[in-house]
Design an enzyme around this catalytic site. Structure first.
Site, PDB file in Angstrom:
ATOM      1  N   ASP A 214       0.795  -1.234   0.000  1.00 10.25           N
ATOM      2  CA  ASP A 214       0.000   0.000   0.000  1.00 10.25           C
ATOM      3  C   ASP A 214       0.825   1.280   0.000  1.00 10.25           C
ATOM      4  O   ASP A 214       0.300   2.342  -0.280  1.00 10.25           O
ATOM      5  CB  ASP A 214      -1.027   0.003   1.152  1.00 10.25           C
ATOM      6  CG  ASP A 214      -0.404   0.229   2.527  1.00 10.25           C
ATOM      7  OD1 ASP A 214       0.811  -0.003   2.679  1.00 10.25           O
ATOM      8  OD2 ASP A 214      -1.133   0.643   3.447  1.00 10.25           O
ATOM      9  N   GLU A 458       4.377 -10.639   4.365  1.00 13.07           N
ATOM     10  CA  GLU A 458       3.074 -11.120   3.910  1.00 13.07           C
ATOM     11  C   GLU A 458       3.084 -11.682   2.492  1.00 13.07           C
ATOM     12  O   GLU A 458       2.306 -11.254   1.642  1.00 13.07           O
ATOM     13  CB  GLU A 458       2.022 -10.013   4.041  1.00 13.07           C
ATOM     14  CG  GLU A 458       1.790  -9.584   5.470  1.00 13.07           C
ATOM     15  CD  GLU A 458       0.565  -8.678   5.647  1.00 13.07           C
ATOM     16  OE1 GLU A 458      -0.041  -8.293   4.628  1.00 13.07           O
ATOM     17  OE2 GLU A 458       0.230  -8.373   6.795  1.00 13.07           O
ATOM     18  N   TYR A 511      -4.911  -7.904  12.080  1.00  8.49           N
ATOM     19  CA  TYR A 511      -5.691  -6.669  12.238  1.00  8.49           C
ATOM     20  C   TYR A 511      -7.101  -7.013  12.687  1.00  8.49           C
ATOM     21  O   TYR A 511      -8.071  -6.724  11.991  1.00  8.49           O
ATOM     22  CB  TYR A 511      -5.692  -5.881  10.917  1.00  8.49           C
ATOM     23  CG  TYR A 511      -4.347  -5.244  10.635  1.00  8.49           C
ATOM     24  CD1 TYR A 511      -4.044  -3.983  11.117  1.00  8.49           C
ATOM     25  CD2 TYR A 511      -3.378  -5.924   9.908  1.00  8.49           C
ATOM     26  CE1 TYR A 511      -2.804  -3.398  10.891  1.00  8.49           C
ATOM     27  CE2 TYR A 511      -2.132  -5.349   9.678  1.00  8.49           C
ATOM     28  CZ  TYR A 511      -1.855  -4.085  10.172  1.00  8.49           C
ATOM     29  OH  TYR A 511      -0.634  -3.506   9.949  1.00  8.49           O
ATOM     30  N   GLU A 547       2.867  -6.762  13.311  1.00  5.99           N
ATOM     31  CA  GLU A 547       2.004  -5.631  12.957  1.00  5.99           C
ATOM     32  C   GLU A 547       0.672  -5.794  13.674  1.00  5.99           C
ATOM     33  O   GLU A 547       0.162  -6.911  13.797  1.00  5.99           O
ATOM     34  CB  GLU A 547       1.690  -5.585  11.442  1.00  5.99           C
ATOM     35  CG  GLU A 547       2.797  -5.091  10.569  1.00  5.99           C
ATOM     36  CD  GLU A 547       2.405  -5.027   9.082  1.00  5.99           C
ATOM     37  OE1 GLU A 547       1.207  -4.843   8.768  1.00  5.99           O
ATOM     38  OE2 GLU A 547       3.318  -5.169   8.246  1.00  5.99           O
TER      39      GLU A 547
HETATM   40  C1  GCB Z   1      -0.287  -4.914   6.287  1.00  9.05           C
HETATM   41  C2  GCB Z   1       0.960  -4.603   5.530  1.00  9.05           C
HETATM   42  C3  GCB Z   1       1.317  -3.138   5.612  1.00  9.05           C
HETATM   43  C4  GCB Z   1       0.072  -2.293   5.423  1.00  9.05           C
HETATM   44  C5  GCB Z   1      -0.880  -2.605   6.574  1.00  9.05           C
HETATM   45  C6  GCB Z   1      -2.199  -1.838   6.440  1.00  9.05           C
HETATM   46  O1  GCB Z   1      -0.546  -6.037   6.636  1.00  9.05           O
HETATM   47  O2  GCB Z   1       2.044  -5.404   5.916  1.00  9.05           O
HETATM   48  O3  GCB Z   1       2.276  -2.857   4.621  1.00  9.05           O
HETATM   49  O4  GCB Z   1       0.334  -0.933   5.361  1.00  9.05           O
HETATM   50  O5  GCB Z   1      -1.189  -3.961   6.566  1.00  9.05           O
HETATM   51  O6  GCB Z   1      -2.360  -0.800   7.072  1.00  9.05           O
HETATM   52  O7  GCB Z   1      -3.039  -2.276   5.675  1.00  9.05           O
END
Ligand code: GCB
Length: 650
Positions: A214, A458, A511, A547
């Site tokens: 992204d 990822e 997330y 993350e």
């Molecule tokens: C992820 C990625 C990271 C993104 C993040 C997001 O899993 O590793 O590069 O910026 O999520 O905020 O979507």
């Protein structure tokens, strides 16, 4: 498949030209070292940073620069040029949206006077052109002669240009660098060009760059460009590994010399005060340090980041000439080891309480930015962060120098982000990935701050070829550097991840209540607990939450919390932390927030002028989440180091 693949001959040509550089395959092992340029008694540096001439090749096939050989004369003779700062990404410098979103070749040029003492035929000097990083493919010429080409955006490359600068010392030297930001299925990171051939919807010849990450694909000359000298016989590479037993430190070194077959090498290790504590001679050897000061991470010890200096001195004879070269490498004496449930630095359990970052700033994009670098380290210390991951590519050497000095621990990640398409798991991609790991290890191997390599973020690790692919990349990385653990960052199912068997530490991104069950904060604890238990039961390896986080548009508030508000990020963090606190007593060895600061992304319906998961805004102002983390990180530091309360906040 790319739109417009058949039929249109012109488009076929454009495609070929955009990609031609990508066919360079990097199949050979690397030649020589890549020491950070440094001044010494025998070496000089001339920085070429500042304003360069710049021209993007807007021609349909992006190939006019090569057809008209723009490198053979002053770039301004080829057509209109603009001012472009170096280092910087070119994307945000002008008001032209075509340049912001440009895909293809851009051309940079600078004329520079090379000092006479460098160019005299009997100077005994080599002159080297070095580019800290250019994204993505680059070709460099000096006075119209090609001197090097390089594939990959985040690692340095150089060329010996001695012969060229000697040949015409009465003229300034013209340096031309063409850079192409096109990403293909075999680049790192991978991407693909999509041609839009429906002329009822798109202009003729329209194409876009697709990626599986992204962050904005900033491009240009991102790090300093410079000339430096070495004597003709010179220190080409130094490898240092360290160990200790009781209070005695051990420094093993290997020096490689070029330009002489019978050099003599001596080394002297000095402490911080400049007192020599050990000496040796010969191109390889071992130094012992009594009453060693170990290199400790920030907040783990009252004297973090202790660095010795290893001065290497070479003398060599060649015919009637005598050459001397000096190079000094900072040495942090420390060990790293991983058990089934711990990450040990100097045999003590280390808990990563840190961040993920990006090299990203307003206007400069990914260009090296000193004020931003120093500000970020101040913020890291304010936060009580002891570590970061170089998500998702190797950061500038200037940044890692600061990590070494301050004791900030680094998980050094290569640009293997977004390896999703099965065609990116083939031999061509693998060969390039192996070379990139070699380039990365070659550059960063001596850094005490770097405690682990990450080969990817990822990837689609559930695909069948992922097994061989990650086995190969990880095995190769371990053979290049047997002293550090290797990982990659996963978001795959624990049972189906084909790369996980090969890593030393499991790094997981999740997330919960954001991409999964958005808005449902109440599911975080149960899902996170399950995640940790699943991975640990299967692998019995330490786990880092590499993350987690939530977007916040700064200043948005709601109670009860709603997504994108400060309150929502705060609860996400607190729910994750509750589980970390239970599991860190068992096998969780770290937590890295996504993200340290907001950063620019490609435009999409899920991004509000960039990714807003920062705990700091892009301008480095704290959101509520920053205070939550600050409180937590200092408490964690107090626990491991038992800091007196007064030392809680610097
Ligand atoms: C992820 C990625 C990271 C993104 C993040 C997001 O899993 O590793 O590069 O910026 O999520 O905020 O979507």
């Amino acid at each position: 498949m790319y739109v417009g693949m058949q039929g249109d001959r012109k488009m076929g040509r454009a495609r070929k030209i955009i990609f031609f550089s990508l066919l360079w395959s990097s199949c050979l092992a690397l030649e020589g070292g890549m020491l950070t340029p440094k001044e010494s008694r025998s070496r000089e540096i001339k920085e070429l940073n500042g304003v360069w001439k710049f021209r993007a090749d807007f021609s349909k096939n992006r190939n006019t620069g090569f057809e008209q050989r723009w490198f053979t004369k002053s770039l301004s003779e080829s057509g209109p040029v603009i001012d472009m700062p170096v280092p910087a990404s070119f994307n945000d410098i002008t008001q032209d949206p075509r340049l912001r979103d440009f895909i293809g070749w851009v051309w940079y040029e600078k004329e520079v006077w090379v000092p006479q003492r460098w160019t005299a035929v009997d100077s005994g000097q080599r002159v080297v052109l070095r580019v800290g990083s250019a994204h993505y493919n680059s070709i460099a010429w000096v006075n119209g002669a090609q001197v090097t080409q390089h594939e990959g955006g985040h690692l340095p490359f150089e060329a010996d240009i001695t012969r060229l600068v000697h040949s015409n010392p009465s003229q300034p030297c013209r340096i031309t660098i063409a850079v192409n930001n096109t990403l293909s299925l075999h680049t790192l990171p991978p991407g693909s060009i999509q041609y839009m051939s429906d002329e009822t919807k798109y202009p003729a010849g329209y194409f876009v760059q697709n990626t599986n990450f992204d962050f904005f694909n900033y491009a240009g000359l991102h790090r300093p460009v410079l000339l430096y000298t070495t004597p003709k016989a010179y220190i080409d590479d130094i490898t240092v590994t360290t160990d200790f037993a009781d209070s005695t430190g051990v420094v093993n070194y290997v020096v490689s010399i070029k330009g002489s077959s019978n050099p003599s090498v001596t080394v002297a290790l000095s402490d911080k005060e400049g007192s020599v504590v050990a000496t040796a001679s010969g191109p390889a050897g071992m130094l012992k340090v009594v009453d060693v000061n170990l290199w400790w991470p920030y907040l783990m010890h009252e004297n973090p980041g202790y660095l010795y200096s290893l001065e290497v001195h070479m003398t060599a004879k060649s015919g009637s000439s005598q050459y001397e070269d000096y190079y000094t490498v900072p040495v942090g004496i420390r060990t790293v080891r991983v058990t089934s449930h711990q990450f040990l630095i100097n045999s003590k359990p280390f808990y990563f309480h840190g961040v993920n970052k990006h090299e990203d700033s307003d206007i400069r994009g990914k260009g090296l930015d000193w004020p931003l670098i120093v500000k970020d380290f101040n913020l890291l210390q304010w936060l009580g962060a002891n570590s970061f991951r170089t998500s998702h590519y190797p950061y500038a050497e200037e940044i890692l120098d600061m990590c070494d000095r301050l004791g900030i621990v680094v998980i050094d990640e290569c640009p293997g982000v977004g390896i999703k398409d099965i065609r990116s798991f083939g031999n061509e991609s693998l060969a390039h990935h192996l070379i990139v790991m070699e380039e990365l290890v070659r550059r960063d191997k001596n850094r005490p701050s770097v405690v682990m390599w990450s080969v990817a973020n990822e990837p689609n690790a559930e695909l069948a070829p992922a097994d061989y692919y990650f086995k190969s990349v990880i095995t190769r990385t371990k053979s290049l550097d047997p002293t550090r653990p290797v990982t990659f960052v996963s978001n795959s199912n624990f049972n189906r991840d084909k790369g996980a068997p090969y890593v030393d530490v499991i790094c997981v991104n999740s997330y919960f209540s954001w991409y999964h069950d958005p808005g449902h904060l109440e599911v975080i604890q149960i899902q996170l607990n399950t995640q940790f238990e699943d991975w640990y039961k299967k692998y019995q390896k330490p786990i880092i939450q590499s993350e987690y986080g939530a977007d916040v548009v700064p200043g948005l508030h709601s109670d009860p919390p709603m997504m994108f508000t400060e309150e929502y990020q705060k609860i996400v963090l607190q729910e994750y932390h509750a589980v970390f606190d239970r599991k860190r007593k068992e096998y969780v060895v770290g937590e890295l927030i996504w993200n340290f600061a907001d950063f620019m992304t490609a435009q999409s319906t899920t991004r509000v002028v960039g990714n807003k998961k920062g705990i700091f805004s892009r301008q480095r102002q704290p959101k509520t989440g920053a205070f939550i983390l600050r409180d937590r990180y200092w408490k964690l530091a107090n626990e491991t180091r038992r800091l007196p309360l007064a030392a809680r906040y610097p």
